[in-house]
Design a protein around this motif. Structure first.
Motif, PDB file in Angstrom:
ATOM      1  N   ILE A   1       4.739   9.323   1.520  1.00  0.00           N
ATOM      2  CA  ILE A   1       5.970   9.321   0.735  1.00  0.00           C
ATOM      3  C   ILE A   1       6.665   7.965   0.850  1.00  0.00           C
ATOM      4  CG2 ILE A   1       6.263  11.809   0.998  1.00  0.00           C
ATOM      5  CD1 ILE A   1       8.537  11.247   2.944  1.00  0.00           C
ATOM      6  N   VAL A   2       7.363   7.584  -0.201  1.00  0.00           N
ATOM      7  CA  VAL A   2       7.902   6.233  -0.310  1.00  0.00           C
ATOM      8  C   VAL A   2       8.891   5.924   0.803  1.00  0.00           C
ATOM      9  CG1 VAL A   2       9.752   6.960  -1.881  1.00  0.00           C
ATOM     10  CG2 VAL A   2       8.924   4.581  -1.918  1.00  0.00           C
ATOM     11  N   THR A   3       9.648   6.901   1.271  1.00  0.00           N
ATOM     12  CA  THR A   3      10.646   6.641   2.305  1.00  0.00           C
ATOM     13  C   THR A   3       9.999   6.256   3.636  1.00  0.00           C
ATOM     14  OG1 THR A   3      10.719   9.043   2.612  1.00  0.00           O
ATOM     15  CG2 THR A   3      12.507   8.030   1.360  1.00  0.00           C
ATOM     16  N   ILE A   4       8.787   6.741   3.880  1.00  0.00           N
ATOM     17  CA  ILE A   4       8.086   6.370   5.114  1.00  0.00           C
ATOM     18  C   ILE A   4       7.416   5.014   4.951  1.00  0.00           C
ATOM     19  CG2 ILE A   4       6.029   6.903   6.481  1.00  0.00           C
ATOM     20  CD1 ILE A   4       6.868   9.733   6.647  1.00  0.00           C
ATOM     21  N   ARG A   5       6.734   4.807   3.837  1.00  0.00           N
ATOM     22  CA  ARG A   5       6.038   3.524   3.691  1.00  0.00           C
ATOM     23  C   ARG A   5       7.006   2.358   3.543  1.00  0.00           C
ATOM     24  NH1 ARG A   5       4.152   5.877  -1.640  1.00  0.00           N
ATOM     25  NH2 ARG A   5       5.144   4.690  -3.315  1.00  0.00           N
ATOM     26  N   SER A   6       8.227   2.608   3.067  1.00  0.00           N
ATOM     27  CA  SER A   6       9.199   1.519   2.951  1.00  0.00           C
ATOM     28  C   SER A   6       9.752   1.099   4.301  1.00  0.00           C
ATOM     29  CB  SER A   6      10.359   1.943   2.037  1.00  0.00           C
ATOM     30  OG  SER A   6      11.099   3.004   2.624  1.00  0.00           O
ATOM     31  N   ARG A   7       9.533   1.923   5.312  1.00  0.00           N
ATOM     32  CA  ARG A   7      10.026   1.609   6.658  1.00  0.00           C
ATOM     33  C   ARG A   7       8.903   1.183   7.596  1.00  0.00           C
ATOM     34  NH1 ARG A   7      13.146   4.978   4.060  1.00  0.00           N
ATOM     35  NH2 ARG A   7      15.396   5.059   4.451  1.00  0.00           N
ATOM     36  N   SER A   8       7.742   0.913   7.027  1.00  0.00           N
ATOM     37  CA  SER A   8       6.581   0.548   7.832  1.00  0.00           C
ATOM     38  C   SER A   8       5.979  -0.761   7.326  1.00  0.00           C
ATOM     39  CB  SER A   8       5.511   1.650   7.758  1.00  0.00           C
ATOM     40  OG  SER A   8       6.039   2.922   8.069  1.00  0.00           O
ATOM     41  N   ARG A   9       5.324  -1.471   8.222  1.00  0.00           N
ATOM     42  CA  ARG A   9       4.584  -2.659   7.820  1.00  0.00           C
ATOM     43  C   ARG A   9       3.168  -2.237   7.436  1.00  0.00           C
ATOM     44  NH1 ARG A   9       3.428  -8.246  11.297  1.00  0.00           N
ATOM     45  NH2 ARG A   9       2.002  -9.179   9.770  1.00  0.00           N
ATOM     46  N   HIS A  10       2.737  -2.643   6.262  1.00  0.00           N
ATOM     47  CA  HIS A  10       1.466  -2.171   5.722  1.00  0.00           C
ATOM     48  C   HIS A  10       0.325  -3.123   6.081  1.00  0.00           C
ATOM     49  CE1 HIS A  10      -1.290  -1.558   2.024  1.00  0.00           C
ATOM     50  NE2 HIS A  10      -1.598  -0.683   2.963  1.00  0.00           N
ATOM     51  N   VAL A  11      -0.773  -2.546   6.570  1.00  0.00           N
ATOM     52  CA  VAL A  11      -2.009  -3.288   6.824  1.00  0.00           C
ATOM     53  C   VAL A  11      -3.141  -2.524   6.148  1.00  0.00           C
ATOM     54  CG1 VAL A  11      -3.625  -4.125   8.551  1.00  0.00           C
ATOM     55  CG2 VAL A  11      -1.181  -4.185   9.023  1.00  0.00           C
ATOM     56  N   ARG A  12      -3.894  -3.196   5.302  1.00  0.00           N
ATOM     57  CA  ARG A  12      -4.949  -2.513   4.541  1.00  0.00           C
ATOM     58  C   ARG A  12      -6.331  -2.857   5.076  1.00  0.00           C
ATOM     59  NH1 ARG A  12      -8.480  -2.576   0.385  1.00  0.00           N
ATOM     60  NH2 ARG A  12      -8.478  -0.758  -0.994  1.00  0.00           N
ATOM     61  N   LEU A  13      -7.127  -1.811   5.311  1.00  0.00           N
ATOM     62  CA  LEU A  13      -8.522  -1.992   5.686  1.00  0.00           C
ATOM     63  C   LEU A  13      -9.396  -1.845   4.442  1.00  0.00           C
ATOM     64  CD1 LEU A  13      -6.984  -0.851   8.321  1.00  0.00           C
ATOM     65  CD2 LEU A  13      -9.267  -0.306   9.135  1.00  0.00           C
ATOM     66  N   ARG A  14     -10.575  -2.449   4.481  1.00  0.00           N
ATOM     67  CA  ARG A  14     -11.495  -2.351   3.354  1.00  0.00           C
ATOM     68  C   ARG A  14     -12.761  -1.618   3.785  1.00  0.00           C
ATOM     69  NH1 ARG A  14     -15.607  -6.394   3.117  1.00  0.00           N
ATOM     70  NH2 ARG A  14     -15.608  -7.780   4.934  1.00  0.00           N
ATOM     71  N   THR A  15     -13.579  -1.261   2.826  1.00  0.00           N
ATOM     72  CA  THR A  15     -14.869  -0.656   3.148  1.00  0.00           C
ATOM     73  C   THR A  15     -15.737  -1.704   3.831  1.00  0.00           C
ATOM     74  OG1 THR A  15     -14.759   0.818   1.233  1.00  0.00           O
ATOM     75  CG2 THR A  15     -16.920   0.464   2.220  1.00  0.00           C
ATOM     76  N   PRO A  16     -16.221  -1.430   5.038  1.00  0.00           N
ATOM     77  CA  PRO A  16     -17.015  -2.437   5.745  1.00  0.00           C
ATOM     78  C   PRO A  16     -18.397  -2.590   5.110  1.00  0.00           C
ATOM     79  CG  PRO A  16     -16.959  -0.397   6.999  1.00  0.00           C
ATOM     80  CD  PRO A  16     -16.021  -0.213   5.837  1.00  0.00           C
TER      81      PRO A  16
ATOM     82  N   ARG B   1       8.545  18.285   4.211  1.00  0.00           N
ATOM     83  CA  ARG B   1       9.558  18.568   5.235  1.00  0.00           C
ATOM     84  C   ARG B   1       9.215  17.867   6.542  1.00  0.00           C
ATOM     85  NH1 ARG B   1      10.412  24.444   6.505  1.00  0.00           N
ATOM     86  NH2 ARG B   1      12.182  23.577   7.668  1.00  0.00           N
ATOM     87  N   ALA B   2       7.927  17.805   6.881  1.00  0.00           N
ATOM     88  CA  ALA B   2       7.518  17.107   8.102  1.00  0.00           C
ATOM     89  C   ALA B   2       7.829  15.616   8.003  1.00  0.00           C
ATOM     90  CB  ALA B   2       6.036  17.335   8.360  1.00  0.00           C
ATOM     91  N   ALA B   3       7.558  15.032   6.843  1.00  0.00           N
ATOM     92  CA  ALA B   3       7.866  13.612   6.646  1.00  0.00           C
ATOM     93  C   ALA B   3       9.361  13.362   6.770  1.00  0.00           C
ATOM     94  CB  ALA B   3       7.353  13.165   5.276  1.00  0.00           C
ATOM     95  N   ASP B   4      10.160  14.267   6.213  1.00  0.00           N
ATOM     96  CA  ASP B   4      11.614  14.130   6.321  1.00  0.00           C
ATOM     97  C   ASP B   4      12.063  14.193   7.780  1.00  0.00           C
ATOM     98  OD1 ASP B   4      11.887  13.884   3.601  1.00  0.00           O
ATOM     99  OD2 ASP B   4      12.348  16.004   3.266  1.00  0.00           O
ATOM    100  N   ALA B   5      11.371  15.020   8.579  1.00  0.00           N
ATOM    101  CA  ALA B   5      11.738  15.157   9.991  1.00  0.00           C
ATOM    102  C   ALA B   5      11.467  13.878  10.775  1.00  0.00           C
ATOM    103  CB  ALA B   5      10.976  16.325  10.613  1.00  0.00           C
TER     104      ALA B   5
END
Length: 381
Positions: free
Chosen positions: A150-165, A121-125
């Motif tokens: 949730i997919v609806t949030i990640r589809s509206r965001s630009r993804h940047v992935r960090l790795r284990t340093p 519900r928070a994600a939907d908000a």
């Protein structure tokens, strides 16, 4: 010195974010930063916020950089929940804040350090705010992986992935930033498996190092069913002790501060109803925080155990791979001698299953008991 100095081992991420901070054409209204625990997601998000607000795009010295990184800038809102989840009322408040124009800087920035803890519900908000972005408002969402959002949030965001340093990069950070002895920094970085926050804690807290050692030593004492039950109880007890030690003083200070703000007498045996209700709400929040912290402590213990059986498998195979627990050579030899390769893998699977069960709200002690039964030393059954 730049704002990216403490974002270690993340050259690609730094390049992407710093380029976006300097070039409006590369900006977007929402960013999703993912990476394993301890990779520095929130550190990168705060550094990015500073770079966006800094006239020099992240010098690290100006007022904007310093206040953005510590979360005190007027245009930076940081959500770092200490509870089990981020509730819908909190998400609605963030959506409201997102509508405001920046007050002093070029951007209004909202950082959610635990986006994976948003309830459905928070994600939907938040969706409306992400679907209809306000000019000059930027969302920075942090989560362990894409699947945790949730997919609806990640589809509206630009993804940047960090790795284990790399461990040596984490050790260098501890020496430079926290003035830790190089030998201790190297041990802490290796033992924490490059988790920056845990490495810092291990380096500075002897009690944490002792609790980690005690957790690992349990593996060599699980022979009978009774030993398994005792080991599970010990693991749960270690988590309770650490949680209590961490929260007791802070809880008391928070209650004292609340009573002072309400003008109540902290020494009074009874309080008026309106004060009791607020104290009760605070105690409920503290209990939720303690529950989450206790689960996190148990999970860290299980990650430590997992590294132990992994090391035993490496020793048994004679593979020239660096060990996590180089200070536990005798225990590793015992495990490598007692278990077959298949049994060591089964132990690792049992630990992974326990982590999943606890994450799914199975009572920790029950999950730990089921796990330790699977960790019994074969020759002593």
């Amino acid at each position: 010195m730049t704002v990216w100095r403490d974002v270690v081992g993340q050259d690609e991420t730094v390049a992407t974010l710093s380029a976006a901070a300097a070039d409006p054409a590369q900006m977007t209204h929402a960013w999703l930063l993912t990476g394993p625990p301890g990779s520095g997601r929130s550190t990168a998000a705060r550094a990015f916020a500073a770079a966006l607000l800094c006239p020099d795009h992240g010098c690290g010295d100006c007022h904007e950089c310093r206040t953005a990184k510590d979360g005190s800038h007027a245009d930076v809102t940081v959500v770092a929940t200490e509870g089990l989840s981020i509730q819908v009322k909190d998400a609605r408040e963030l959506a409201r804040v997102a509508q405001h124009r920046p007050s002093v800087g070029a951007w209004r920035i909202i950082i959610i350090e635990d986006a994976d803890r948003l309830t459905e519900r928070a994600a939907d908000a938040l969706l409306k705010a992400l679907e209809e972005p306000v000019p000059r408002t930027v969302w920075l969402l942090c989560a362990p992986s894409l699947e945790d959002v949730i997919v609806t949030i990640r589809s509206r965001s630009r993804h940047v992935r960090l790795r284990t340093p790399p461990a040596d990069a984490v050790a260098e950070l501890l020496v430079r930033r926290d003035d830790v002895d190089p030998a201790m920094a190297a041990y802490a970085a290796r033992a924490a498996q490059s988790h920056v926050g845990l490495a810092r804690r291990l380096a500075r807290d002897e009690g944490a190092r002792i609790r980690r050692r005690d957790t690992l030593q349990l593996a060599g004492r699980i022979g009978s069913l009774g030993d398994a039950m005792e080991a599970a109880a010990d693991l749960a007890s270690i988590a309770t002790e650490e949680s209590t030690a961490s929260s007791a003083e802070r809880d008391a200070a928070e209650k004292q501060r609340l009573l002072e703000q309400l003008g109540a007498d902290p020494a009074a045996r009874t309080q008026p109803p309106h004060i009791r209700s607020q104290v009760s709400a605070l105690e409920k929040e503290q209990k939720t925080r303690a529950t989450r912290f206790g689960r996190d402590v148990v999970d860290r213990s299980l990650v430590d155990l997992l590294s132990l059986y992994r090391d035993a498998l490496v020793v048994q195979a004679g593979t020239p791979v660096e060990l996590v627990n180089v200070d536990q050579t005798e225990l590793l030899a015992t495990l490598a001698r007692s278990f077959s390769a298949e049994q060591l893998l089964a132990c690792m699977t049992a630990i992974g299953t326990a982590r999943e069960r606890i994450e799914a709200n199975v009572p920790p002690l029950l999950a730990l008991e089921a796990m330790t039964i699977s960790l019994r030393l074969p020759q002593r059954r």
